[in-house]
Design a protein around this motif. Structure first.
Motif, PDB file in Angstrom:
ATOM      1  N   ARG A  87     -10.946  33.203 -28.958  1.00 40.89           N
ATOM      2  CA  ARG A  87     -11.076  32.290 -27.822  1.00 40.89           C
ATOM      3  C   ARG A  87      -9.747  31.618 -27.488  1.00 40.89           C
ATOM      4  O   ARG A  87      -9.429  31.404 -26.322  1.00 40.89           O
ATOM      5  CB  ARG A  87     -12.142  31.236 -28.135  1.00 40.89           C
ATOM      6  N   GLN A  88      -8.960  31.318 -28.507  1.00 43.30           N
ATOM      7  CA  GLN A  88      -7.721  30.566 -28.309  1.00 43.30           C
ATOM      8  C   GLN A  88      -6.507  31.439 -28.024  1.00 43.30           C
ATOM      9  O   GLN A  88      -5.613  31.037 -27.269  1.00 43.30           O
ATOM     10  CB  GLN A  88      -7.439  29.720 -29.557  1.00 43.30           C
ATOM     11  N   LEU A 130      -3.996  27.362 -11.783  1.00 45.77           N
ATOM     12  CA  LEU A 130      -4.018  28.809 -11.936  1.00 45.77           C
ATOM     13  C   LEU A 130      -4.461  29.493 -10.649  1.00 45.77           C
ATOM     14  O   LEU A 130      -3.877  30.506 -10.227  1.00 45.77           O
ATOM     15  CB  LEU A 130      -4.939  29.209 -13.091  1.00 45.77           C
ATOM     16  N   LEU A 131      -5.494  28.954 -10.015  1.00 46.53           N
ATOM     17  CA  LEU A 131      -5.971  29.538  -8.760  1.00 46.53           C
ATOM     18  C   LEU A 131      -4.901  29.483  -7.684  1.00 46.53           C
ATOM     19  O   LEU A 131      -4.705  30.441  -6.930  1.00 46.53           O
ATOM     20  CB  LEU A 131      -7.244  28.821  -8.294  1.00 46.53           C
ATOM     21  N   ALA A 162      -7.173  30.843 -19.104  1.00 45.10           N
ATOM     22  CA  ALA A 162      -7.575  29.437 -19.080  1.00 45.10           C
ATOM     23  C   ALA A 162      -7.159  28.683 -20.333  1.00 45.10           C
ATOM     24  O   ALA A 162      -6.707  27.536 -20.260  1.00 45.10           O
ATOM     25  CB  ALA A 162      -9.089  29.333 -18.882  1.00 45.10           C
ATOM     26  N   ASN A 163      -7.291  29.316 -21.498  1.00 44.24           N
ATOM     27  CA  ASN A 163      -6.993  28.635 -22.756  1.00 44.24           C
ATOM     28  C   ASN A 163      -5.586  28.928 -23.273  1.00 44.24           C
ATOM     29  O   ASN A 163      -5.321  28.783 -24.470  1.00 44.24           O
ATOM     30  CB  ASN A 163      -8.042  29.012 -23.813  1.00 44.24           C
ATOM     31  N   SER A 164      -4.697  29.340 -22.355  1.00 52.67           N
ATOM     32  CA  SER A 164      -3.286  29.599 -22.701  1.00 52.67           C
ATOM     33  C   SER A 164      -3.147  30.527 -23.904  1.00 52.67           C
ATOM     34  O   SER A 164      -2.546  30.174 -24.921  1.00 52.67           O
ATOM     35  CB  SER A 164      -2.564  28.280 -22.995  1.00 52.67           C
ATOM     36  N   ASP A 195       5.354  34.157 -15.723  1.00 56.04           N
ATOM     37  CA  ASP A 195       5.478  32.694 -15.704  1.00 56.04           C
ATOM     38  C   ASP A 195       5.037  32.055 -17.015  1.00 56.04           C
ATOM     39  O   ASP A 195       5.583  31.024 -17.427  1.00 56.04           O
ATOM     40  CB  ASP A 195       4.660  32.108 -14.550  1.00 56.04           C
ATOM     41  N   THR A 196       4.038  32.632 -17.648  1.00 55.20           N
ATOM     42  CA  THR A 196       3.488  32.024 -18.870  1.00 55.20           C
ATOM     43  C   THR A 196       4.151  32.554 -20.130  1.00 55.20           C
ATOM     44  O   THR A 196       4.063  31.919 -21.184  1.00 55.20           O
ATOM     45  CB  THR A 196       1.975  32.281 -18.970  1.00 55.20           C
TER      46      THR A 196
END
Length: 228
Positions: A87-88, A130-131, A162-164, A195-196
């Motif tokens: 999840r993370q 994000l959107l 969403a959870n980076s 970008d991330t």
């Protein structure tokens, strides 16, 4: 700190096909995926690419070998710990968006953050950011049925991030889109990855899209080889 976000070492997987006997799908896969890197995975249908992605993303376990995510060895972890790390640290995108139809685009991105203990206001701010980043901020309040296929898939990308996570795994993320829309959607995905700074492994049949990535790997007889 190492820049390698996903490392597979000697990963093997065999399935028992009943009357046809055992089928060795993965025969010692080695892979190192670095932070900020986009790698294409190409293979014929049935060659094992989905199995490889599922093992890399902790949805399945290998018969042998080792999986490391963000420097942590996944071998022998409890189901609870594997679920938490999945999840993370891992984001998934599939050919079909699998958005929850009863929720808006914004809510679809907020929900996984709430499940990870993020405050709602913070989760909504990240979701809107994000959107906006993928050009569908104006669709935040729309449900999936009111969006085009390309818009739905962009929302699915945002939900995956969403959870980076450290690693993004995508299985034919543009396979259900027409060529023009596929190019636009891939551009949005590429922007998010760059970008991330996460590491992305993207299975695709689209060789033109594959050629835009940093490397192209081919799954051949259960092993990964660099493609030209």
């Amino acid at each position: 700190m190492s820049d390698v976000m996903l490392c597979l070492s000697g990963v093997e997987k065999t399935y028992n096909k009943g009357e046809t006997g055992e089928v060795r799908v993965l025969a010692g896969v080695d892979l190192a995926l670095a932070r900020g890197e986009m790698v294409a995975l190409v293979a014929p249908s049935g060659a094992g690419k989905s199995t490889l992605l599922h093992i890399a993303g902790l949805l399945d376990t290998a018969d042998a070998g080792k999986v490391e995510i963000a420097g942590e060895d996944m071998t022998g972890l409890s189901d609870r710990r594997r679920t938490a790390l999945r999840r993370q640290e891992v984001g998934f995108v599939y050919q079909f968006h699998h958005l929850l139809p009863e929720f808006t685009a914004l809510e679809n991105i907020v929900l996984p953050q709430l499940a990870d203990g993020v405050a709602r206001k913070t989760a909504e701010e990240r979701a809107r950011g994000l959107l906006d980043q993928v050009g569908v901020g104006a669709r935040a309040g729309h449900r999936p049925s009111a969006m085009s296929g390309g818009e739905q898939q962009r929302v699915a990308f945002c939900r995956a991030l969403a959870n980076s996570p450290s690693v993004l795994l995508a299985d034919e993320p543009t396979g259900n889109l027409d060529p023009g829309t596929a190019d636009q959607v891939f551009g949005a995905l590429e922007g998010l990855v760059r970008d991330t700074g996460l590491a992305a492994l993207i299975a695709t049949h689209n060789l033109e899209l594959a050629a835009k990535m940093d490397r192209v790997l081919r799954l051949d007889q259960g092993r990964l080889v660099e493609a030209g």
